[in-house]
Scaffold this motif. Structure first.
Motif, PDB file in Angstrom:
ATOM      1  N   ARG A  33      89.478 -82.688 -17.098  1.00 61.32           N
ATOM      2  CA  ARG A  33      90.146 -82.764 -15.779  1.00 61.32           C
ATOM      3  C   ARG A  33      89.404 -83.739 -14.863  1.00 61.32           C
ATOM      4  O   ARG A  33      90.015 -84.500 -14.118  1.00 61.32           O
ATOM      5  CB  ARG A  33      90.245 -81.366 -15.146  1.00 61.32           C
ATOM      6  CG  ARG A  33      91.381 -80.512 -15.730  1.00 61.32           C
ATOM      7  CD  ARG A  33      91.509 -79.174 -15.027  1.00 61.32           C
ATOM      8  NE  ARG A  33      90.478 -78.248 -15.415  1.00 61.32           N
ATOM      9  CZ  ARG A  33      90.547 -77.431 -16.468  1.00 61.32           C
ATOM     10  NH1 ARG A  33      91.622 -77.443 -17.234  1.00 61.32           N
ATOM     11  NH2 ARG A  33      89.565 -76.618 -16.761  1.00 61.32           N
TER      12      ARG A  33
ATOM     13  N   LYS B  63      98.387 -79.581 -25.299  1.00 60.05           N
ATOM     14  CA  LYS B  63      97.937 -80.206 -26.555  1.00 60.05           C
ATOM     15  C   LYS B  63      96.471 -80.571 -26.464  1.00 60.05           C
ATOM     16  O   LYS B  63      95.902 -80.687 -25.378  1.00 60.05           O
ATOM     17  CB  LYS B  63      98.760 -81.459 -26.835  1.00 60.05           C
ATOM     18  CG  LYS B  63     100.207 -81.173 -27.179  1.00 60.05           C
ATOM     19  CD  LYS B  63     100.718 -82.219 -28.148  1.00 60.05           C
ATOM     20  CE  LYS B  63     102.116 -81.969 -28.648  1.00 60.05           C
ATOM     21  NZ  LYS B  63     102.509 -80.618 -28.911  1.00 60.05           N
TER      22      LYS B  63
ATOM     23  N   VAL C 133      93.420 -83.013 -26.691  1.00 58.14           N
ATOM     24  CA  VAL C 133      93.093 -84.438 -26.527  1.00 58.14           C
ATOM     25  C   VAL C 133      92.271 -84.915 -27.735  1.00 58.14           C
ATOM     26  O   VAL C 133      91.428 -84.157 -28.243  1.00 58.14           O
ATOM     27  CB  VAL C 133      92.272 -84.613 -25.213  1.00 58.14           C
ATOM     28  CG1 VAL C 133      91.748 -86.021 -25.058  1.00 58.14           C
ATOM     29  CG2 VAL C 133      93.109 -84.195 -24.004  1.00 58.14           C
TER      30      VAL C 133
ATOM     31  N   GLY D   5      85.458 -73.902 -24.677  1.00 63.71           N
ATOM     32  CA  GLY D   5      86.770 -74.473 -25.015  1.00 63.71           C
ATOM     33  C   GLY D   5      86.699 -75.601 -26.025  1.00 63.71           C
ATOM     34  O   GLY D   5      87.546 -76.491 -26.046  1.00 63.71           O
TER      35      GLY D   5
ATOM     36  N   ARG E  96      88.432 -76.911 -30.491  1.00 61.55           N
ATOM     37  CA  ARG E  96      89.726 -76.235 -30.333  1.00 61.55           C
ATOM     38  C   ARG E  96      90.670 -76.480 -31.512  1.00 61.55           C
ATOM     39  O   ARG E  96      91.705 -75.828 -31.614  1.00 61.55           O
ATOM     40  CB  ARG E  96      90.437 -76.767 -29.101  1.00 61.55           C
ATOM     41  CG  ARG E  96      90.021 -76.227 -27.775  1.00 61.55           C
ATOM     42  CD  ARG E  96      90.600 -74.909 -27.428  1.00 61.55           C
ATOM     43  NE  ARG E  96      91.470 -74.853 -26.277  1.00 61.55           N
ATOM     44  CZ  ARG E  96      91.053 -74.846 -25.007  1.00 61.55           C
ATOM     45  NH1 ARG E  96      89.793 -74.962 -24.707  1.00 61.55           N
ATOM     46  NH2 ARG E  96      91.921 -74.707 -24.039  1.00 61.55           N
TER      47      ARG E  96
ATOM     48  N   ASN F 292      88.741 -81.692 -33.366  1.00 57.27           N
ATOM     49  CA  ASN F 292      87.545 -81.408 -32.553  1.00 57.27           C
ATOM     50  C   ASN F 292      86.356 -81.106 -33.446  1.00 57.27           C
ATOM     51  O   ASN F 292      85.254 -81.627 -33.241  1.00 57.27           O
ATOM     52  CB  ASN F 292      87.766 -80.184 -31.649  1.00 57.27           C
ATOM     53  CG  ASN F 292      88.444 -80.476 -30.328  1.00 57.27           C
ATOM     54  OD1 ASN F 292      88.499 -79.622 -29.450  1.00 57.27           O
ATOM     55  ND2 ASN F 292      88.997 -81.672 -30.157  1.00 57.27           N
TER      56      ASN F 292
ATOM     57  N   ARG G 272      95.793 -75.917 -11.027  1.00 57.27           N
ATOM     58  CA  ARG G 272      95.897 -76.462 -12.385  1.00 57.27           C
ATOM     59  C   ARG G 272      97.354 -76.723 -12.748  1.00 57.27           C
ATOM     60  O   ARG G 272      98.222 -75.871 -12.516  1.00 57.27           O
ATOM     61  CB  ARG G 272      95.255 -75.494 -13.400  1.00 57.27           C
ATOM     62  CG  ARG G 272      93.746 -75.508 -13.337  1.00 57.27           C
ATOM     63  CD  ARG G 272      93.111 -74.546 -14.325  1.00 57.27           C
ATOM     64  NE  ARG G 272      93.580 -74.720 -15.696  1.00 57.27           N
ATOM     65  CZ  ARG G 272      92.867 -74.396 -16.769  1.00 57.27           C
ATOM     66  NH1 ARG G 272      91.637 -73.912 -16.621  1.00 57.27           N
ATOM     67  NH2 ARG G 272      93.354 -74.540 -17.977  1.00 57.27           N
TER      68      ARG G 272
HETATM   69  N1  LIG Z   1      88.547 -79.146 -26.498  1.00 52.05           N
HETATM   70  C1  LIG Z   1      89.540 -79.256 -25.591  1.00 52.05           C
HETATM   71  C2  LIG Z   1      89.605 -78.428 -24.484  1.00 52.05           C
HETATM   72  C3  LIG Z   1      90.651 -78.561 -23.601  1.00 52.05           C
HETATM   73  N2  LIG Z   1      91.588 -79.508 -23.811  1.00 52.05           N
HETATM   74  C4  LIG Z   1      92.737 -79.674 -22.895  1.00 52.05           C
HETATM   75  O1  LIG Z   1      92.487 -79.115 -21.624  1.00 52.05           O
HETATM   76  C5  LIG Z   1      93.379 -78.039 -21.375  1.00 52.05           C
HETATM   77  C6  LIG Z   1      92.731 -77.010 -20.525  1.00 52.05           C
HETATM   78  O2  LIG Z   1      91.610 -76.456 -21.175  1.00 52.05           O
HETATM   79  P1  LIG Z   1      90.905 -75.127 -20.641  1.00 52.05           P
HETATM   80  O3  LIG Z   1      89.833 -74.810 -21.597  1.00 52.05           O
HETATM   81  O4  LIG Z   1      90.378 -75.452 -19.278  1.00 52.05           O
HETATM   82  O5  LIG Z   1      91.975 -74.103 -20.597  1.00 52.05           O
HETATM   83  C7  LIG Z   1      93.831 -77.594 -22.755  1.00 52.05           C
HETATM   84  O6  LIG Z   1      95.066 -76.889 -22.757  1.00 52.05           O
HETATM   85  C8  LIG Z   1      93.945 -78.944 -23.449  1.00 52.05           C
HETATM   86  O7  LIG Z   1      95.112 -79.626 -23.074  1.00 52.05           O
HETATM   87  C9  LIG Z   1      91.503 -80.319 -24.910  1.00 52.05           C
HETATM   88  O8  LIG Z   1      92.359 -81.190 -25.118  1.00 52.05           O
HETATM   89  N3  LIG Z   1      90.469 -80.191 -25.782  1.00 52.05           N
END
Ligand SMILES: Nc1ccn([C@@H]2O[C@H](COP(=O)(O)O)[C@@H](O)[C@H]2O)c(=O)n1
Ligand SMILES: Nc1ncnc2c1ncn2[C@@H]1O[C@H](COP(=O)(O)OP(=O)(O)OP(=O)(O)O)[C@@H](O)[C@H]1O
Length: 256
Positions: A101, A123, A125, A150, A153, A157, A198
């Motif tokens: 963010r 989705k 990233v 997070g 994921r 990743n 958000r």
């Molecule tokens: N490894 C990640 C983590 C998050 N994202 C993107 O951010 C969104 C929000 O994440 P939160 O953990 O704050 O809920 C998540 O839905 C993804 O779109 C990501 O891409 N990769």
């Protein structure tokens, strides 16, 4: 004369792990770059003297940074518990979502639009972006214990972390906040209503986030579980109750 070519001794040559405490001018020097680990005697002596000045800090951070991955559904309470862990134990909290963010909002970011699109659609990233943000944040923090919230994921990743970071860090365990879907949804909507700002705390995005969690994130948690690395926490009670369990896990794993 700049004659003698001196190979940098192992202790200095392996500053890779100490990069977090290195002043900027070192980071592109022969000391830092393992691919160019020879330099003139004069340069070496000068760099060696400068390195002596930072030696105490370097010694402190010479061990690999310790990493705890924090996983769980959207709204399971990962961020809430990470704040409590930071207060109680000496960890740095790095939320992949927060970093994304932040990057999205950074003026001139070439990834801003892409990140927003991924976030709104729940989705994940591409790891090249996320892992670089994490590595930079780790380097800049100067800390040696990290809660990586997070992440990882999905398989991309995990593969990216293994390529870029696994040799440089010591993964301790995965803290998994297990929370029923309806509870997660209620918490995220509640967070949205109380002004999180958000763009994904709404029912439309949540459906997609949950789908991504079930399809892409749960298999990763399963993978770590099969490797005996998951500490499962029931995330449904109130936050203080959940933290009692979390604290027990950290103490049992040698953290004070
Ligand atoms: N490894 C990640 C983590 C998050 N994202 C993107 O951010 C969104 C929000 O994440 P939160 O953990 O704050 O809920 C998540 O839905 C993804 O779109 C990501 O891409 N990769
Ligand atoms: N144990 C709990 N009981 C009730 N509400 C909670 C609990 N833990 C967190 N919350 C609330 O639920 C919302 C989501 O919590 P939090 O932001 O910690 O979740 P998260 O897992 O980090 O979410 P995300 O993955 O979407 O970033 C917040 O409004 C928080 O105050």
């Amino acid at each position: 004369m700049w004659r003698a070519i001196t190979r940098i001794p192992k202790t200095l040559d392996s500053l890779g792990q100490g990069v977090a405490v290195l002043p900027q001018q070192f980071q592109h020097s022969q000391l830092y770059n393992n691919n160019h680990n020879i330099c003139s005697k004069t340069n070496y002596l000068s760099l060696h003297n400068q390195a002596s000045l930072i030696r105490p800090k370097y010694r402190m951070s010479s061990a690999k940074p310790k990493v705890v991955f924090v996983l769980g559904g959207p709204g399971a309470g990962k961020g809430t518990q990470c704040s409590k862990i930071v207060e109680r134990f000496q960890f740095e909290h790095l939320s992949a979502g927060d970093l994304l963010r932040e990057e999205r909002s950074r003026e001139g970011s070439e990834y801003g639009q892409l990140i927003e699109e991924y976030i709104r659609n729940g989705k994940i990233v591409p790891v090249e972006v996320t892992c670089s943000l994490l590595e930079n944040a780790m380097k800049n923090s100067g800390k040696s214990r990290f809660l990586i919230d997070g992440f990882p994921r999905n398989q991309d990743n995990l593969d990216g972390w293994n390529r870029q970071m696994s040799d440089k860090t010591e993964m301790q365990f995965v803290l998994f906040f297990d929370c029923a879907e309806d509870v997660c949804v209620k918490r995220c909507l509640g967070r949205g209503q109380s002004g999180s700002g958000r763009s994904d705390d709404n029912m439309e995005s949540l459906k997609k986030r949950i789908q991504t969690y079930n399809n892409d994130s749960l298999p990763i948690i399963k993978y770590f579980e099969n490797a005996g690395q998951v500490k499962r926490i029931d995330a449904s009670p109130d936050a203080d109750k959940v933290f009692q369990e979390v604290e027990r896990v950290f103490l049992a794993n040698g953290f004070q």
